[in-house]
Design an enzyme around this catalytic site. Structure first.
Site, mmCIF file in Angstrom:
data_model
loop_
_atom_site.group_PDB
_atom_site.id
_atom_site.type_symbol
_atom_site.label_atom_id
_atom_site.label_comp_id
_atom_site.label_asym_id
_atom_site.label_seq_id
_atom_site.Cartn_x
_atom_site.Cartn_y
_atom_site.Cartn_z
ATOM 1 N N THR A 22 0.844 -1.201 0.000
ATOM 2 C CA THR A 22 0.000 0.000 0.000
ATOM 3 C C THR A 22 0.877 1.248 0.000
ATOM 4 O O THR A 22 1.894 1.276 0.669
ATOM 5 C CB THR A 22 -0.890 0.020 1.255
ATOM 6 O OG1 THR A 22 -1.637 -1.187 1.312
ATOM 7 C CG2 THR A 22 -1.862 1.208 1.239
ATOM 8 N N GLY A 58 -9.738 -4.228 1.331
ATOM 9 C CA GLY A 58 -9.283 -3.670 2.611
ATOM 10 C C GLY A 58 -9.762 -2.243 2.765
ATOM 11 O O GLY A 58 -10.735 -1.807 2.163
ATOM 12 N N ASP A 59 -9.048 -1.481 3.590
ATOM 13 C CA ASP A 59 -9.485 -0.125 3.938
ATOM 14 C C ASP A 59 -9.144 0.923 2.884
ATOM 15 O O ASP A 59 -9.773 1.987 2.834
ATOM 16 C CB ASP A 59 -8.859 0.279 5.280
ATOM 17 C CG ASP A 59 -7.331 0.298 5.195
ATOM 18 O OD1 ASP A 59 -6.755 -0.685 4.701
ATOM 19 O OD2 ASP A 59 -6.708 1.304 5.598
ATOM 20 N N ARG A 98 -11.881 -10.057 -1.381
ATOM 21 C CA ARG A 98 -11.556 -9.274 -0.192
ATOM 22 C C ARG A 98 -11.077 -7.877 -0.571
ATOM 23 O O ARG A 98 -10.201 -7.723 -1.398
ATOM 24 C CB ARG A 98 -10.483 -9.993 0.628
ATOM 25 C CG ARG A 98 -10.079 -9.297 1.930
ATOM 26 C CD ARG A 98 -8.904 -8.389 1.739
ATOM 27 N NE ARG A 98 -8.453 -7.794 3.003
ATOM 28 C CZ ARG A 98 -7.486 -6.884 3.073
ATOM 29 N NH1 ARG A 98 -6.906 -6.469 1.970
ATOM 30 N NH2 ARG A 98 -7.113 -6.374 4.229
ATOM 31 N N GLY A 101 -6.036 -4.002 6.987
ATOM 32 C CA GLY A 101 -7.171 -3.179 6.597
ATOM 33 C C GLY A 101 -8.432 -3.395 7.392
ATOM 34 O O GLY A 101 -9.172 -2.448 7.674
ATOM 35 N N THR A 121 -2.141 2.465 6.090
ATOM 36 C CA THR A 121 -1.581 1.224 5.565
ATOM 37 C C THR A 121 -1.530 0.220 6.699
ATOM 38 O O THR A 121 -1.257 0.590 7.836
ATOM 39 C CB THR A 121 -0.154 1.420 5.011
ATOM 40 O OG1 THR A 121 0.411 0.136 4.725
ATOM 41 C CG2 THR A 121 0.754 2.157 5.983
ATOM 42 N N GLY A 122 -1.836 -1.059 6.374
ATOM 43 C CA GLY A 122 -1.770 -2.061 7.440
ATOM 44 C C GLY A 122 -2.888 -3.063 7.310
ATOM 45 O O GLY A 122 -3.449 -3.270 6.231
#
Lengths: 134, 170
Positions: free
Chosen positions: A1, A31-32, A29, A55, A52-53
């Site tokens: 990310t 993520g954020d 899937r 999500g 980032t991480g």
């Protein structure tokens, strides 16, 4: 990310995030990163945030919007708000980081992983890049 | 008024002990190129929106980061790219999920914000919108790198839990 946050000399903020997601992700899937308010948010009344991480934790805490809300409603600094939300994510078992830019020209990094690829610069001459936590 | 920019290339489990000096130097140099692409716009009086797009597009084109070229693979060996952008002045926003052929997904997110009535487009619809907007299209092979392919095979061989995967590869 990857992501960027900025404030221009008119005091407007902006945020952008882009990602390949999670290695081996299945079942569609997401993520954020593309979820406005979770991994990406910008509001001139508060700040711009890119995350980032892990999500799922940033989605559940509405992390990017939460940082802005803390600044707008509690008057917290970018660093204080970012630290608080990353701590909340850590307490839930999540890991990752955020970058924040505020209309006053301040920027902040906050992360609970051993490293985060990051850099920043401003009109006052700040110009840095780093990888590890220390 | 002051201007400022901050960028990230992802957070993870890297430490000085696990990352060779040469790799550290390469990543720092890449971060500086992206940061300076955004700074140059701001220093010339440009807007924050243009600055964040410029910085993220540089990182998307650099295969050391998990976005665009160098993106991780899905379980089935494909690349599905997500991106978002938001304008603090208007709270305008644009985002795409599971896009597959746009070279710079951040530019597609901006097109969604500026040329569509929506905020989030996904999958084949996002790809269709990208083509209609005349954005640069690439074959998914453009995004593929041997290192990400190796990481996918390692994950499948070791059957890592998704959380470990995210910390290690996310």
């Amino acid at each position: 990310t990857v992501g960027a946050v900025a404030v221009d000399d008119a005091g407007h903020v902006a945020a952008a995030t882009s990602t390949g997601g999670l290695t081996g992700k299945r079942w569609g899937r997401i993520g954020d990163s593309p979820l406005i308010g979770a991994g990406t948010y910008a509001d001139d009344r508060a700040c711009a945030v890119s995350a980032t991480g892990a999500g799922e934790f940033f989605i559940r805490t509405a992390a990017a919007h939460e940082i802005g809300a803390r600044m707008r409603l509690l008057g917290e600094s970018a660093q204080a708000a970012a630290d608080a939300v990353i701590a909340e994510i850590g307490a839930l078992g999540g890991s990752g980081g955020v970058i924040v830019a505020a209309p006053d020209g301040s920027t902040a990094f906050a992360f609970n992983t051993p490293g985060m690829y990051r850099a920043r610069a401003d009109s006052g001459g700040l110009c840095e890049a780093a990888i590890f936590a220390e | 008024m002051a201007w400022s920019i901050a960028i990230h290339g992802g957070a993870g489990s890297m430490t000085p002990a696990t990352m060779p000096e040469a790799a550290q130097a390469e990543h720092l140099a890449a971060l500086e190129v992206a940061r300076d692409a955004g700074s140059a716009i701001l220093a010339a009086g440009g807007g924050a929106l243009d600055a964040v797009v410029a910085a993220v597009a540089v990182l998307e084109d650099d295969d050391k980061f998990n976005a665009g070229r160098g993106a991780v693979f899905t379980y089935h060996g494909t690349t599905e790219l997500d991106a978002a952008i938001m304008d603090g002045a208007t709270r305008g926003a644009g985002a795409v999920a599971a896009a597959t052929h746009t070279r710079n997904p951040v530019r597609l997110a901006r097109a969604v914000m500026e040329a569509s009535p929506h905020v989030l487009l996904s999958g084949p619809g996002a790809d269709e919108f990208s083509r209609e907007q005349g954005l640069k299209q690439v074959d998914p092979d453009w995004f593929a790198t041997p290192e990400r392919w190796r990481q996918l095979q390692e994950l499948k061989a070791r059957k890592l839990g998704w959380y470990d995967v995210d910390l290690k590869y996310g």
